[in-house]
Design a protein around this motif. Sequence first.
Motif, PDB file in Angstrom:
ATOM      1  N   ASP A   1     -18.860  18.192 -29.646  1.00 24.90           N
ATOM      2  CA  ASP A   1     -19.775  19.427 -28.798  1.00 24.90           C
ATOM      3  C   ASP A   1     -20.665  18.209 -28.109  1.00 24.90           C
ATOM      4  O   ASP A   1     -21.436  17.498 -28.844  1.00 24.90           O
ATOM      5  CB  ASP A   1     -20.522  20.309 -29.884  1.00 24.90           C
ATOM      6  CG  ASP A   1     -21.466  21.055 -28.989  1.00 24.90           C
ATOM      7  OD1 ASP A   1     -21.937  20.673 -27.857  1.00 24.90           O
ATOM      8  OD2 ASP A   1     -21.709  22.189 -29.371  1.00 24.90           O
ATOM      9  N   TYR A   2     -20.640  18.330 -26.679  1.00 27.93           N
ATOM     10  CA  TYR A   2     -21.613  17.359 -25.838  1.00 27.93           C
ATOM     11  C   TYR A   2     -23.082  17.367 -26.359  1.00 27.93           C
ATOM     12  O   TYR A   2     -23.818  16.429 -26.554  1.00 27.93           O
ATOM     13  CB  TYR A   2     -21.283  17.498 -24.468  1.00 27.93           C
ATOM     14  CG  TYR A   2     -20.026  17.472 -24.029  1.00 27.93           C
ATOM     15  CD1 TYR A   2     -19.044  16.677 -24.731  1.00 27.93           C
ATOM     16  CD2 TYR A   2     -19.878  17.622 -22.701  1.00 27.93           C
ATOM     17  CE1 TYR A   2     -17.630  16.540 -24.195  1.00 27.93           C
ATOM     18  CE2 TYR A   2     -18.595  17.388 -22.134  1.00 27.93           C
ATOM     19  CZ  TYR A   2     -17.589  16.894 -22.720  1.00 27.93           C
ATOM     20  OH  TYR A   2     -16.277  16.637 -22.225  1.00 27.93           O
ATOM     21  N   HIS A   3     -23.400  18.700 -26.761  1.00 25.05           N
ATOM     22  CA  HIS A   3     -24.819  19.113 -26.882  1.00 25.05           C
ATOM     23  C   HIS A   3     -25.480  18.486 -27.850  1.00 25.05           C
ATOM     24  O   HIS A   3     -26.527  17.983 -28.311  1.00 25.05           O
ATOM     25  CB  HIS A   3     -24.842  20.598 -27.088  1.00 25.05           C
ATOM     26  CG  HIS A   3     -24.530  21.260 -25.692  1.00 25.05           C
ATOM     27  ND1 HIS A   3     -24.370  22.433 -25.517  1.00 25.05           N
ATOM     28  CD2 HIS A   3     -24.722  20.686 -24.343  1.00 25.05           C
ATOM     29  CE1 HIS A   3     -24.288  22.948 -24.286  1.00 25.05           C
ATOM     30  NE2 HIS A   3     -24.362  21.850 -23.531  1.00 25.05           N
ATOM     31  N   ASP A   4     -24.544  18.366 -29.313  1.00 27.82           N
ATOM     32  CA  ASP A   4     -25.170  17.577 -30.258  1.00 27.82           C
ATOM     33  C   ASP A   4     -25.171  16.239 -30.386  1.00 27.82           C
ATOM     34  O   ASP A   4     -26.282  15.644 -30.726  1.00 27.82           O
ATOM     35  CB  ASP A   4     -23.685  17.692 -31.425  1.00 27.82           C
ATOM     36  CG  ASP A   4     -23.602  19.169 -31.842  1.00 27.82           C
ATOM     37  OD1 ASP A   4     -24.289  19.916 -31.854  1.00 27.82           O
ATOM     38  OD2 ASP A   4     -22.319  19.364 -32.738  1.00 27.82           O
ATOM     39  N   ILE A   5     -24.364  15.657 -29.478  1.00 22.29           N
ATOM     40  CA  ILE A   5     -24.729  14.029 -29.144  1.00 22.29           C
ATOM     41  C   ILE A   5     -26.143  13.903 -28.311  1.00 22.29           C
ATOM     42  O   ILE A   5     -26.735  13.204 -28.313  1.00 22.29           O
ATOM     43  CB  ILE A   5     -23.584  13.606 -28.472  1.00 22.29           C
ATOM     44  CG1 ILE A   5     -22.361  13.576 -29.381  1.00 22.29           C
ATOM     45  CG2 ILE A   5     -23.696  12.199 -28.017  1.00 22.29           C
ATOM     46  CD1 ILE A   5     -22.402  12.912 -30.621  1.00 22.29           C
ATOM     47  N   GLU A   6     -25.992  14.781 -27.313  1.00 23.71           N
ATOM     48  CA  GLU A   6     -27.316  14.705 -26.206  1.00 23.71           C
ATOM     49  C   GLU A   6     -28.585  14.855 -27.118  1.00 23.71           C
ATOM     50  O   GLU A   6     -29.583  14.360 -26.894  1.00 23.71           O
ATOM     51  CB  GLU A   6     -27.159  15.798 -25.318  1.00 23.71           C
ATOM     52  CG  GLU A   6     -25.941  15.646 -24.494  1.00 23.71           C
ATOM     53  CD  GLU A   6     -25.748  16.610 -23.191  1.00 23.71           C
ATOM     54  OE1 GLU A   6     -25.325  16.343 -22.107  1.00 23.71           O
ATOM     55  OE2 GLU A   6     -26.015  17.667 -23.644  1.00 23.71           O
ATOM     56  N   LYS A   7     -28.438  15.745 -28.098  1.00 25.28           N
ATOM     57  CA  LYS A   7     -29.670  16.130 -28.912  1.00 25.28           C
ATOM     58  C   LYS A   7     -30.126  14.949 -29.592  1.00 25.28           C
ATOM     59  O   LYS A   7     -31.089  14.604 -29.848  1.00 25.28           O
ATOM     60  CB  LYS A   7     -29.519  17.515 -29.575  1.00 25.28           C
ATOM     61  CG  LYS A   7     -29.692  18.742 -28.838  1.00 25.28           C
ATOM     62  CD  LYS A   7     -29.391  19.802 -29.772  1.00 25.28           C
ATOM     63  CE  LYS A   7     -29.215  21.182 -29.139  1.00 25.28           C
ATOM     64  NZ  LYS A   7     -28.745  22.347 -29.906  1.00 25.28           N
ATOM     65  N   LYS A   8     -29.369  14.449 -30.313  1.00 25.07           N
ATOM     66  CA  LYS A   8     -29.384  13.379 -31.332  1.00 25.07           C
ATOM     67  C   LYS A   8     -29.764  11.992 -30.724  1.00 25.07           C
ATOM     68  O   LYS A   8     -30.691  11.381 -31.243  1.00 25.07           O
ATOM     69  CB  LYS A   8     -27.943  13.211 -31.931  1.00 25.07           C
ATOM     70  CG  LYS A   8     -28.065  12.340 -33.237  1.00 25.07           C
ATOM     71  CD  LYS A   8     -26.817  12.433 -34.254  1.00 25.07           C
ATOM     72  CE  LYS A   8     -27.115  11.323 -35.332  1.00 25.07           C
ATOM     73  NZ  LYS A   8     -25.921  11.405 -36.004  1.00 25.07           N
ATOM     74  N   TYR A   9     -29.268  12.013 -29.486  1.00 23.89           N
ATOM     75  CA  TYR A   9     -29.531  10.568 -28.822  1.00 23.89           C
ATOM     76  C   TYR A   9     -30.376  10.556 -27.563  1.00 23.89           C
ATOM     77  O   TYR A   9     -30.471   9.406 -26.752  1.00 23.89           O
ATOM     78  CB  TYR A   9     -28.014   9.509 -28.708  1.00 23.89           C
ATOM     79  CG  TYR A   9     -27.444   9.372 -29.990  1.00 23.89           C
ATOM     80  CD1 TYR A   9     -27.810   8.467 -30.799  1.00 23.89           C
ATOM     81  CD2 TYR A   9     -26.508  10.264 -30.436  1.00 23.89           C
ATOM     82  CE1 TYR A   9     -27.541   8.319 -32.146  1.00 23.89           C
ATOM     83  CE2 TYR A   9     -25.695  10.025 -31.541  1.00 23.89           C
ATOM     84  CZ  TYR A   9     -26.210   9.062 -32.300  1.00 23.89           C
ATOM     85  OH  TYR A   9     -25.472   8.803 -33.450  1.00 23.89           O
ATOM     86  N   GLY A  10     -30.499  11.679 -27.152  1.00 26.77           N
ATOM     87  CA  GLY A  10     -31.525  11.792 -25.732  1.00 26.77           C
ATOM     88  C   GLY A  10     -30.667  11.267 -24.702  1.00 26.77           C
ATOM     89  O   GLY A  10     -31.466  10.737 -23.711  1.00 26.77           O
ATOM     90  N   ILE A  11     -29.392  11.623 -24.461  1.00 29.57           N
ATOM     91  CA  ILE A  11     -28.786  11.262 -23.050  1.00 29.57           C
ATOM     92  C   ILE A  11     -27.973  12.536 -22.780  1.00 29.57           C
ATOM     93  O   ILE A  11     -28.200  13.487 -23.229  1.00 29.57           O
ATOM     94  CB  ILE A  11     -27.576  10.171 -23.722  1.00 29.57           C
ATOM     95  CG1 ILE A  11     -26.364  11.085 -24.632  1.00 29.57           C
ATOM     96  CG2 ILE A  11     -28.222   8.826 -24.329  1.00 29.57           C
ATOM     97  CD1 ILE A  11     -25.307  10.130 -24.847  1.00 29.57           C
ATOM     98  N   ASN A  12     -27.461  12.261 -21.407  1.00 28.97           N
ATOM     99  CA  ASN A  12     -26.709  13.210 -20.761  1.00 28.97           C
ATOM    100  C   ASN A  12     -25.359  12.686 -20.950  1.00 28.97           C
ATOM    101  O   ASN A  12     -24.929  11.835 -20.318  1.00 28.97           O
ATOM    102  CB  ASN A  12     -27.214  13.434 -19.321  1.00 28.97           C
ATOM    103  CG  ASN A  12     -26.257  14.318 -18.464  1.00 28.97           C
ATOM    104  OD1 ASN A  12     -25.153  14.174 -18.357  1.00 28.97           O
ATOM    105  ND2 ASN A  12     -26.865  15.634 -17.841  1.00 28.97           N
TER     106      ASN A  12
END
Length: 460
Positions: A400-411
């Motif tokens: 899930d892209y959103h999990d990575i985005e939330k965790k690392y502050g990236i798009n």
Amino acid sequence: MEKNLQKKLIKKLVEKYNYRVLMYTEYPHKKLWSKEFKEEDYKVALKELFLQSKNLPLLLYIHIPFCSKQCLYCTCHTMITNDYERIKSYLIFLYKEIDLLCKFFNKNSILPNFQEIHLGGGSPTLLHEKEFDVLIEKLSLVASLKNLSEFSIEIDPRGVDKERLKYYHQKGISRISFGVQDIDFNVQKAINRVQPPELSENLITPDIRGLFKNGINFDIICGLPLQTRMTIKKTFEWIIKMSPDRICFNYLHYVPEHAKHQKVMTDGRNGRPTKLPNFYEKKMLFLESSRVLENNGYIRTGYDHFAKPTDTLTKAMQCKTMGWNALGVTSGRYSNVIGIGLQSYSTIGNYYAQNFYEISNYSKSVENGKFPIYRGCKLSKDDIIRRDVIQSIRNYFYLDYHDIEKKYGINFKEYFRTQVENLDEFVRDGIIKFSDHEIIITDLGQQFTDLVCRHFDAYI
């Protein structure tokens, strides 16, 4: 998907993607770690880890590198010996390394929270009870053995009896892992590990099974010489009868340039087979075997592991706390590993470190009061993000892209622009499905999950 159609599609993909892919037990791979990483860097890594959280759960790994015979499939760093004095000599240096760790913790007012201990090798069952007693005493100096969530040991069924298993239980062992590999006699002979299934049957009786609260694991290898779909089906039907709690079902890692003894498996000498199952046949062996397991209630927990529905591993997969490292899939009680012994390696926060391979360098280092560090690596933020992506894909067949985005502050789509743009080929080949926020490995694609992981490897 209809069975014959799936086989045809797999064959087509095998022809297209017939090349070696990493297992990703760590990222970046060990070959990229630096020999400039020394003992002082290791100490910095430990201090940083415990500054983050004093109560962080850990695993302590102890490596016993000795075996009495050379299994020809093996890629572990082992030493073949029947000289027990050599083993006792190694243990003296192993104890010194444990003392070094205790001294470091005491000096820095660190009380490590070891939740698990794993004794691996080699064959840790080579240790006699007298030496095993001393090892347990030494481990009790650095870990609270009575408060462990799990204490596991790798078992060579050729070298133990039921009394020895009862002894391990008395010493606090709560999970035993049997090296089985295959039960077919001809396959066993080809890999120089003749081990009649009766050996394991006579050991895993109801009274023994009840002693080990964390369960029993079987290690099986796919792609061994003389393995056929018929023979491996018999192996897995036997496994169902034996009913282990977990199965680690690894593909054979054939690297004769590093493990030179593997050549003996395939060079035709002494009537041995001259070739291994090809890439397609290995996939079919895995597919047929996994069907036997899944048809009998086992759950696939990651790329190459299976567990009963009641096992903590299955529950960890459902809760998305499952992890993956060199010891296999873990139930997520820890993410950091401190390794002790020849060539063992540690995962410490954003660092990796590995001990010396050579006994001379290892013993000299600990004798001089230094941690025996051979090489290591400090991960960049990019390494950490990619490691997380690869872990998710390998463990859950899903990202899930959103999990990575939330965790690392990236798009995610911007950060992995090239990778996302190039996913179309995997979609066309039926390996994945992807949308604006997720990647899903298809049932067909699960056989090629390592390819998708490779896609996110910046070092390839």
